[in-house]
Enzyme design. Structure first.
Site, PDB file in Angstrom:
ATOM      1  N   LYS A 163       0.851  -1.194   0.000  1.00 36.26           N
ATOM      2  CA  LYS A 163       0.000   0.000   0.000  1.00 36.26           C
ATOM      3  C   LYS A 163       0.884   1.241   0.000  1.00 36.26           C
ATOM      4  O   LYS A 163       1.467   1.609   1.020  1.00 36.26           O
ATOM      5  CB  LYS A 163      -0.928   0.051   1.224  1.00 36.26           C
ATOM      6  CG  LYS A 163      -2.050   1.058   0.980  1.00 36.26           C
ATOM      7  CD  LYS A 163      -2.699   1.577   2.241  1.00 36.26           C
ATOM      8  CE  LYS A 163      -1.984   2.737   2.853  1.00 36.26           C
ATOM      9  NZ  LYS A 163      -1.839   3.924   2.003  1.00 36.26           N
TER      10      LYS A 163
ATOM     11  N   GLY B 136       6.656   5.065   8.307  1.00 35.05           N
ATOM     12  CA  GLY B 136       5.816   6.262   8.376  1.00 35.05           C
ATOM     13  C   GLY B 136       6.011   6.947   9.705  1.00 35.05           C
ATOM     14  O   GLY B 136       7.051   6.800  10.356  1.00 35.05           O
ATOM     15  N   SER B 137       4.994   7.668  10.115  1.00 39.62           N
ATOM     16  CA  SER B 137       5.133   8.469  11.333  1.00 39.62           C
ATOM     17  C   SER B 137       5.042   7.595  12.588  1.00 39.62           C
ATOM     18  O   SER B 137       4.449   6.513  12.559  1.00 39.62           O
ATOM     19  CB  SER B 137       4.014   9.517  11.369  1.00 39.62           C
ATOM     20  OG  SER B 137       2.764   8.863  11.348  1.00 39.62           O
ATOM     21  N   THR B 138       5.606   8.084  13.666  1.00 39.71           N
ATOM     22  CA  THR B 138       5.563   7.350  14.939  1.00 39.71           C
ATOM     23  C   THR B 138       4.118   7.205  15.409  1.00 39.71           C
ATOM     24  O   THR B 138       3.730   6.165  15.937  1.00 39.71           O
ATOM     25  CB  THR B 138       6.446   8.066  15.977  1.00 39.71           C
ATOM     26  OG1 THR B 138       7.805   7.975  15.519  1.00 39.71           O
ATOM     27  CG2 THR B 138       6.344   7.435  17.359  1.00 39.71           C
TER      28      THR B 138
ATOM     29  N   VAL C 143       1.300   6.909  13.583  1.00 37.36           N
ATOM     30  CA  VAL C 143       0.618   5.814  12.879  1.00 37.36           C
ATOM     31  C   VAL C 143       1.273   4.471  13.241  1.00 37.36           C
ATOM     32  O   VAL C 143       0.586   3.461  13.400  1.00 37.36           O
ATOM     33  CB  VAL C 143       0.606   6.059  11.352  1.00 37.36           C
ATOM     34  CG1 VAL C 143       0.047   4.850  10.613  1.00 37.36           C
ATOM     35  CG2 VAL C 143      -0.230   7.294  11.027  1.00 37.36           C
ATOM     36  N   GLY C 144       2.581   4.477  13.430  1.00 34.36           N
ATOM     37  CA  GLY C 144       3.273   3.244  13.831  1.00 34.36           C
ATOM     38  C   GLY C 144       2.734   2.692  15.142  1.00 34.36           C
ATOM     39  O   GLY C 144       2.573   1.473  15.316  1.00 34.36           O
TER      40      GLY C 144
ATOM     41  N   GLU D 111       9.467   1.409  10.851  1.00 32.11           N
ATOM     42  CA  GLU D 111      10.514   2.420  10.608  1.00 32.11           C
ATOM     43  C   GLU D 111       9.821   3.767  10.730  1.00 32.11           C
ATOM     44  O   GLU D 111       9.020   4.130   9.869  1.00 32.11           O
ATOM     45  CB  GLU D 111      11.104   2.254   9.197  1.00 32.11           C
ATOM     46  CG  GLU D 111      11.826   0.951   8.962  1.00 32.11           C
ATOM     47  CD  GLU D 111      13.153   0.864   9.677  1.00 32.11           C
ATOM     48  OE1 GLU D 111      13.636   1.889  10.190  1.00 32.11           O
ATOM     49  OE2 GLU D 111      13.706  -0.248   9.734  1.00 32.11           O
TER      50      GLU D 111
ATOM     51  N   CYS E 283      13.271  11.029   7.144  1.00 36.15           N
ATOM     52  CA  CYS E 283      13.296  10.540   8.531  1.00 36.15           C
ATOM     53  C   CYS E 283      14.680  10.699   9.144  1.00 36.15           C
ATOM     54  O   CYS E 283      14.818  10.801  10.354  1.00 36.15           O
ATOM     55  CB  CYS E 283      12.852   9.088   8.573  1.00 36.15           C
ATOM     56  SG  CYS E 283      13.759   8.063   7.425  1.00 36.15           S
TER      57      CYS E 283
ATOM     58  N   GLU F 262       9.522  16.304  15.341  1.00 35.59           N
ATOM     59  CA  GLU F 262       9.972  16.054  13.970  1.00 35.59           C
ATOM     60  C   GLU F 262       9.241  17.035  13.064  1.00 35.59           C
ATOM     61  O   GLU F 262       8.026  16.942  12.888  1.00 35.59           O
ATOM     62  CB  GLU F 262       9.632  14.622  13.555  1.00 35.59           C
ATOM     63  CG  GLU F 262      10.108  14.322  12.158  1.00 35.59           C
ATOM     64  CD  GLU F 262       9.745  12.933  11.666  1.00 35.59           C
ATOM     65  OE1 GLU F 262       8.584  12.528  11.835  1.00 35.59           O
ATOM     66  OE2 GLU F 262      10.626  12.266  11.107  1.00 35.59           O
TER      67      GLU F 262
HETATM   68  P1  NAD Z   1       2.142   8.376   7.709  1.00 35.14           P
HETATM   69  O1  NAD Z   1       2.432   7.630   8.954  1.00 35.14           O
HETATM   70  O2  NAD Z   1       1.070   9.390   7.720  1.00 35.14           O
HETATM   71  O3  NAD Z   1       1.746   7.354   6.528  1.00 35.14           O
HETATM   72  C1  NAD Z   1       2.593   6.301   6.138  1.00 35.14           C
HETATM   73  C2  NAD Z   1       1.750   5.240   5.434  1.00 35.14           C
HETATM   74  O4  NAD Z   1       0.832   4.680   6.383  1.00 35.14           O
HETATM   75  C3  NAD Z   1       0.899   5.763   4.281  1.00 35.14           C
HETATM   76  O5  NAD Z   1       0.850   4.769   3.269  1.00 35.14           O
HETATM   77  C4  NAD Z   1      -0.457   5.935   4.940  1.00 35.14           C
HETATM   78  O6  NAD Z   1      -1.539   5.869   4.022  1.00 35.14           O
HETATM   79  C5  NAD Z   1      -0.485   4.756   5.889  1.00 35.14           C
HETATM   80  N1  NAD Z   1      -1.386   4.916   7.027  1.00 35.14           N
HETATM   81  C6  NAD Z   1      -1.805   6.062   7.627  1.00 35.14           C
HETATM   82  N2  NAD Z   1      -2.625   5.786   8.660  1.00 35.14           N
HETATM   83  C7  NAD Z   1      -2.729   4.435   8.724  1.00 35.14           C
HETATM   84  C8  NAD Z   1      -3.414   3.537   9.591  1.00 35.14           C
HETATM   85  N3  NAD Z   1      -4.182   3.994  10.589  1.00 35.14           N
HETATM   86  N4  NAD Z   1      -3.288   2.210   9.369  1.00 35.14           N
HETATM   87  C9  NAD Z   1      -2.512   1.742   8.372  1.00 35.14           C
HETATM   88  N5  NAD Z   1      -1.828   2.544   7.518  1.00 35.14           N
HETATM   89  C10 NAD Z   1      -1.943   3.875   7.689  1.00 35.14           C
HETATM   90  O7  NAD Z   1       3.538   8.975   7.255  1.00 35.14           O
HETATM   91  P2  NAD Z   1       3.861   9.939   6.030  1.00 35.14           P
HETATM   92  O8  NAD Z   1       3.321  11.284   6.357  1.00 35.14           O
HETATM   93  O9  NAD Z   1       3.466   9.289   4.728  1.00 35.14           O
HETATM   94  O10 NAD Z   1       5.470   9.941   6.082  1.00 35.14           O
HETATM   95  C11 NAD Z   1       6.176  10.743   6.940  1.00 35.14           C
HETATM   96  C12 NAD Z   1       6.641   9.983   8.180  1.00 35.14           C
HETATM   97  O11 NAD Z   1       7.356   8.807   7.793  1.00 35.14           O
HETATM   98  C13 NAD Z   1       7.634  10.784   9.008  1.00 35.14           C
HETATM   99  O12 NAD Z   1       7.315  10.672  10.375  1.00 35.14           O
HETATM  100  C14 NAD Z   1       8.970  10.108   8.725  1.00 35.14           C
HETATM  101  O13 NAD Z   1       9.934  10.261   9.719  1.00 35.14           O
HETATM  102  C15 NAD Z   1       8.565   8.709   8.542  1.00 35.14           C
HETATM  103  N6  NAD Z   1       9.594   7.973   7.782  1.00 35.14           N
HETATM  104  C16 NAD Z   1      10.390   7.064   8.441  1.00 35.14           C
HETATM  105  C17 NAD Z   1      11.393   6.379   7.749  1.00 35.14           C
HETATM  106  C18 NAD Z   1      12.291   5.382   8.427  1.00 35.14           C
HETATM  107  O14 NAD Z   1      12.890   4.570   7.737  1.00 35.14           O
HETATM  108  N7  NAD Z   1      12.396   5.388   9.749  1.00 35.14           N
HETATM  109  C19 NAD Z   1      11.575   6.641   6.385  1.00 35.14           C
HETATM  110  C20 NAD Z   1      10.759   7.565   5.758  1.00 35.14           C
HETATM  111  C21 NAD Z   1       9.749   8.218   6.473  1.00 35.14           C
END
Ligand code: NAD
Length: 450
Positions: A151, A204-206, A208-209, A226, A260, A353
């Site tokens: 996704k 993605g973001s902490t 959502v993680g 990550e 990130c 961040e």
């Molecule tokens: P995000 O967490 O908003 O979204 C990431 C992904 O998760 C997207 O595909 C989104 O549609 C999906 N998502 C959102 N809510 C969800 C849920 N409830 N359940 C399942 N999936 C869901 O992040 P973003 O805004 O796309 O990216 C920016 C963030 O990603 C920053 O915090 C950045 O630090 C982090 N990031 C981390 C790394 C790493 O390797 N540590 C690398 C790149 C980006």
């Protein structure tokens, strides 16, 4: 669903938005394809991954242009990231034939370990490095014999859709690699909760993680995360200050700060702050911010208008802007590279961040102070140390609570070395040999010889 070009605000493409039912169908296809994919011999799986790498290499020009337009990142960066995808697939093409186990001395028989695939793996990726981050997960997942549902972020689906075409072109069987383009809250959460998904690999973001971890806990689903970062770029007085300052803009304004690993806190030893700031200003004034399709561009726009508004809030409440670079005006989500100085370790810009081109310069008094400030964060993804004292470099590197450190360099990611976070920056490692552990389950087999 409209896909927007951040540099022009024009519509780049219209893409069909997946529903929860589409996600279920994708999981069903991946589940159906799993037994046959798992049974493909290691040598043949390796060959298919190499052919996939070659298909990406042959299509590199188109992929780089799609990525640059869709994310708004400089074309030269996009080209480098597509090159990395080729390297990642070639690296993990070496894995199927090297997934070794152990034989363990035991009484009464022979004991062996095997690395077994997990089944259907869901990959959920962000919008900042869409194709590169996809490859970090897809390479080891497929190499280990799993099937995949990807996704991409709804804002940046373009290169993922092209990758799906290339996988089929390379001969990877239908159903092994599936894509659903949809919203996180609906399609993403369905994948995380789906009973036939064995593992979720998320970047993605902490925030959502945390939610994904909680949802996955229900079925004890395997998860790698990550997440975000607030990395420190630590400059000691004994360092080559000009080199450190010349490198600092790239370390935080690369990808317009939407990285990130962005070194969004520059910790500078108090006695050299003034000298460092002068050199930093020269470097920032040289930074070329503009059209992502221009070969010379070093920084493009932010991903969206909403994100730009969020980034701008860090300039409110009396933030001290010390340096501002340039940015185009008119259409596009532009934001100039900005340095805040001095920033206290408890100020918002030093703790959160920002994910945009804003960096906080924080003075420190000595080595212990630098370590204390650098570790005073919930994050722990990467960081840099600039010093000409080798002993200090290693002392500080070992003391920092962070997954990746560079000494006299600002690089973070290599295909062959592990990457991932301490603390709330994540769980698990990507790239290098360790990633394979996260896409396999360890099985122990005892054969009685009596
Ligand atoms: P995000 O967490 O908003 O979204 C990431 C992904 O998760 C997207 O595909 C989104 O549609 C999906 N998502 C959102 N809510 C969800 C849920 N409830 N359940 C399942 N999936 C869901 O992040 P973003 O805004 O796309 O990216 C920016 C963030 O990603 C920053 O915090 C950045 O630090 C982090 N990031 C981390 C790394 C790493 O390797 N540590 C690398 C790149 C980006």
């Amino acid at each position: 669903m409209r896909v927007i070009e951040p540099a022009t605000e024009k519509v780049l493409a219209e893409v069909a938005e997946a529903s929860v039912e589409d996600a279920d169908r994708a999981v069903a296809r991946a589940k159906a394809a799993y037994p046959a994919w798992r049974a493909v011999s290691p040598g043949d799986r390796a060959k298919l991954l190499r052919r996939f790498a070659n298909a990406v290499a042959d299509d590199a020009g188109k992929l780089a242009e799609l990525e640059a337009r869709n994310v708004g990142k400089p074309i030269s960066d996009a080209r480098g990231e597509v090159g990395m995808v080729v390297d990642v697939f070639n690296y993990y093409a070496g894995a199927p034939e090297r997934l070794l186990g152990n034989t363990i001395p035991v009484a009464g028989g022979v004991d062996m370990t095997f690395r077994e695939p997990l089944g259907v793996v869901a990959l959920i990726v962000p919008w900042n490095f869409p194709i590169a981050i996809t490859s970090w997960k897809l390479g080891p997942a497929l190499a280990a014999g799993n099937t995949v549902v990807l996704k991409p972020a709804a804002l940046t689906p373009m290169t993922a859709l092209e990758l799906e075409r290339l996988a089929l072109l390379a001969g990877i069987p239908e159903g092994v690699f599936n894509i659903v383009v949809g919203a996180g809250r609906t399609v993403g959460e369905r994948l995380v909760q789906h009973p036939d998904v064995a593992k979720v690999a998320f970047t993605g973001s902490t925030e959502v993680g945390r939610r994904i971890g909680a949802l996955a806990a229900d079925s004890i689903k395997r998860v790698t995360l990550e997440l975000g970062g607030k990395s420190a770029n630590i400059v000691f007085a004994d360092a080559d200050i000009d080199r450190a300052a010349a490198s600092a803009p790239g370390a935080v304004f690369g990808n317009a700060g939407q990285d990130c690993c962005a070194r969004s806190r520059i910790l500078v030893e108090r006695s050299v702050v003034e000298r460092f700031m002068q050199a930093l200003e020269i470097a920032i004034k040289k930074l070329r911010v503009g059209d992502p399709m221009d070969e010379k561009t070093e920084m493009g726009p932010l991903i969206s208008a909403d994100h730009r508004s969020k980034v701008a809030t860090y300039l409110e409440d009396g933030a001290k802007v010390a340096i501002r670079g340039s940015a185009p005006s008119g259409a596009g989500f532009w934001f100039p590279p900005t340095v805040l100085s001095p920033v206290g370790p408890t100020d918002r810009a030093a703790r959160e961040e920002i994910f945009g081109p804003i960096v906080a310069v924080i003075p420190f008094s000595d080595e212990a102070d630098a370590i204390r400030i650098a570790n005073d964060t919930v994050y722990g993804l990467s960081g840099s140390i600039w010093t000409n004292n080798a002993g200090r470099a290693m002392r500080v590197a070992r003391a920092l609570e962070t997954g990746t450190i560079s000494i006299n360099s600002n690089t973070s990611v290599r295909v062959t070395t592990p990457f991932g976070g301490f603390k709330q920056s994540g769980i698990g490692r990507e790239l290098g040999p360790n990633a394979l552990d996260h896409y396999t389950e360890l099985k122990n087999v005892f054969l009685s010889t009596t």
